[in-house]
Design a protein around this motif. Structure first.
Motif, PDB file in Angstrom:
ATOM      1  N   SER A  90     -18.073  31.205  36.723  1.00 46.37           N
ATOM      2  CA  SER A  90     -17.764  29.375  37.806  1.00 46.37           C
ATOM      3  C   SER A  90     -18.621  29.138  38.699  1.00 46.37           C
ATOM      4  O   SER A  90     -18.251  28.201  39.258  1.00 46.37           O
ATOM      5  CB  SER A  90     -15.863  29.276  37.748  1.00 46.37           C
ATOM      6  OG  SER A  90     -15.900  30.572  39.110  1.00 46.37           O
ATOM      7  N   HIS A  92     -17.635  30.261  42.167  1.00 50.56           N
ATOM      8  CA  HIS A  92     -16.838  29.971  42.970  1.00 50.56           C
ATOM      9  C   HIS A  92     -16.668  30.380  44.197  1.00 50.56           C
ATOM     10  O   HIS A  92     -17.815  31.238  44.339  1.00 50.56           O
ATOM     11  CB  HIS A  92     -15.201  30.534  42.317  1.00 50.56           C
ATOM     12  CG  HIS A  92     -14.318  29.322  43.114  1.00 50.56           C
ATOM     13  ND1 HIS A  92     -13.771  30.573  44.374  1.00 50.56           N
ATOM     14  CD2 HIS A  92     -12.825  28.878  43.303  1.00 50.56           C
ATOM     15  CE1 HIS A  92     -12.799  30.106  44.672  1.00 50.56           C
ATOM     16  NE2 HIS A  92     -11.994  28.804  44.138  1.00 50.56           N
ATOM     17  N   LEU A 183     -10.666  28.631  36.291  1.00 43.17           N
ATOM     18  CA  LEU A 183     -12.002  29.524  36.202  1.00 43.17           C
ATOM     19  C   LEU A 183     -12.412  28.759  35.115  1.00 43.17           C
ATOM     20  O   LEU A 183     -11.427  28.810  33.420  1.00 43.17           O
ATOM     21  CB  LEU A 183     -12.044  30.631  35.987  1.00 43.17           C
ATOM     22  CG  LEU A 183     -11.912  30.876  37.993  1.00 43.17           C
ATOM     23  CD1 LEU A 183     -11.107  32.343  37.981  1.00 43.17           C
ATOM     24  CD2 LEU A 183     -12.311  30.363  38.595  1.00 43.17           C
TER      25      LEU A 183
END
Length: 333
Positions: A90, A92, A183
């Motif tokens: 993702s 992140h 997510l």
């Protein structure tokens, strides 16, 4: 479908085993019982240097977790590995910290504690019997609401529960309007992967009980002979070895099925959990029996595997839940 280990998997096994034998002898595992998360920090960073938290395929991760199970590695390894992968996919900001071993993540996959409530990016509810909850910096929640990453901070508390397995304690995690990041990971696929890797960890423990019994049977003497020369002990060890191979084969097949998106992946995952739980429980009991009176003592490591087997049976897709899923599947057919 090729189920034989590849040269790459053999290389991973060798490097991880050498690392764990050096970093986590059983004396250190015992010393870490009851320790806080800070005690695990050097181990996590060293594991990151080995590449443990990199994005490997499920079949390679299976090799890693088998080795972790062999030494009864303490701490939330499963959540940390899966979180590093999900965060990386993702993009992140926490992905780099997870891969560097700076973030220990506990996995909340079992639905005990009632439904969770997600309002925007705020999560409320509880999860019970979370492995390594008190040792974690964050939580990876796999729930009907999706796959959620929840840093430990305001609105998140973890309280220790009475735990049979001191090498991997459990806790209750309470989310009270806690900040959560959704997510874009495949919820069902991540749940399957969690169960398969839990099975792989169990396979390592199952195999180690065979080694322990055989090693002891060679050196312990009775009536002037090694006890391994007696038929009763031979048969027990042989049965243990068979169960270990059955558990490994079922787990390998499940891992490949999940990796390849096979239509019967859920069935194979449930079968792997059932066979691994049965094998782990029986092998640990036989291992104690093979060690005789010494097998019941605190000094003997056999009881640590008994406790880890009980914890595995009841968590990460509990055996009873897998039986219910199989029964429902057969009835529908």
């Amino acid at each position: 479908m090729d189920l034989m280990p590849t040269p790459e998997q053999d290389a991973i096994r060798d490097s991880v085993r050498a690392f764990l034998d050096a970093e986590l002898p059983m004396t250190r595992v015992r010393a870490l019982c009851g320790a806080d998360g800070d005690a695990l920090a050097p181990l996590w960073r060293a594991a990151a240097g080995l590449g443990v938290f990199e994005d490997y395929a499920l079949t390679e991760q299976m090799v890693l977790f088998e080795e972790l199970g062999r030494v009864l590695a303490p701490g939330p390894w499963l959540g940390s590995v899966l979180a590093a992968q999900a965060l990386g996919e993702s993009r992140h900001a926490a992905a780099a910290a997870a891969r560097a071993g700076e973030l220990r993540v506990a996995l909340c996959v079992d639905p005990w504690g009632g439904p969770l409530r997600l309002s925007g990016d705020r999560l409320s509810g509880t999860r019970r019997a979370v492995l390594g909850a008190g040792l974690a910096d964050a939580f990876l929640v796999i729930d009907e609401a999706g796959v959620l990453f929840v840093p430990r901070g305001a609105g998140v508390t973890a309280q220790a529960e009475a735990s049979l397995d001191a090498t991997n304690p459990v806790g209750t995690v309470a989310f009270a309007d806690a900040a959560a990041v959704r997510l874009p990971a495949d919820r069902a696929g991540l749940r399957r992967a969690a169960i398969v890797l839990g099975c792989a960890e169990a396979v390592g423990g199952i195999a180690r009980t065979v080694e322990m019994s055989v090693e002891y049977a060679k050196v312990r003497q009775q009536f002037g002979k090694p006890i391994g020369s007696f038929q009763a002990v031979k048969h027990r060890c042989a049965d243990m070895a068979v169960r270990a191979e059955v558990a490994r084969s079922a787990t390998t097949y499940a891992a490949v099925s999940v990796r390849d998106g096979a239509a019967d992946a859920d069935f194979q995952v449930a079968v792997a959990k059932l066979l691994c739980a049965n094998a782990y429980l029986q092998n640990t009991a036989d291992n104690v029996q093979n060690h005789g009176g010494m097998g019941f003592t605190w000094e003997c490591d056999a009881h640590l595997f008994v406790k880890r087997a009980r914890a595995f049976d009841a968590t990460i897709g509990p055996r009873r839940a897998q039986v219910d899923a199989l029964v429902a599947r057969f009835r529908a057919a």
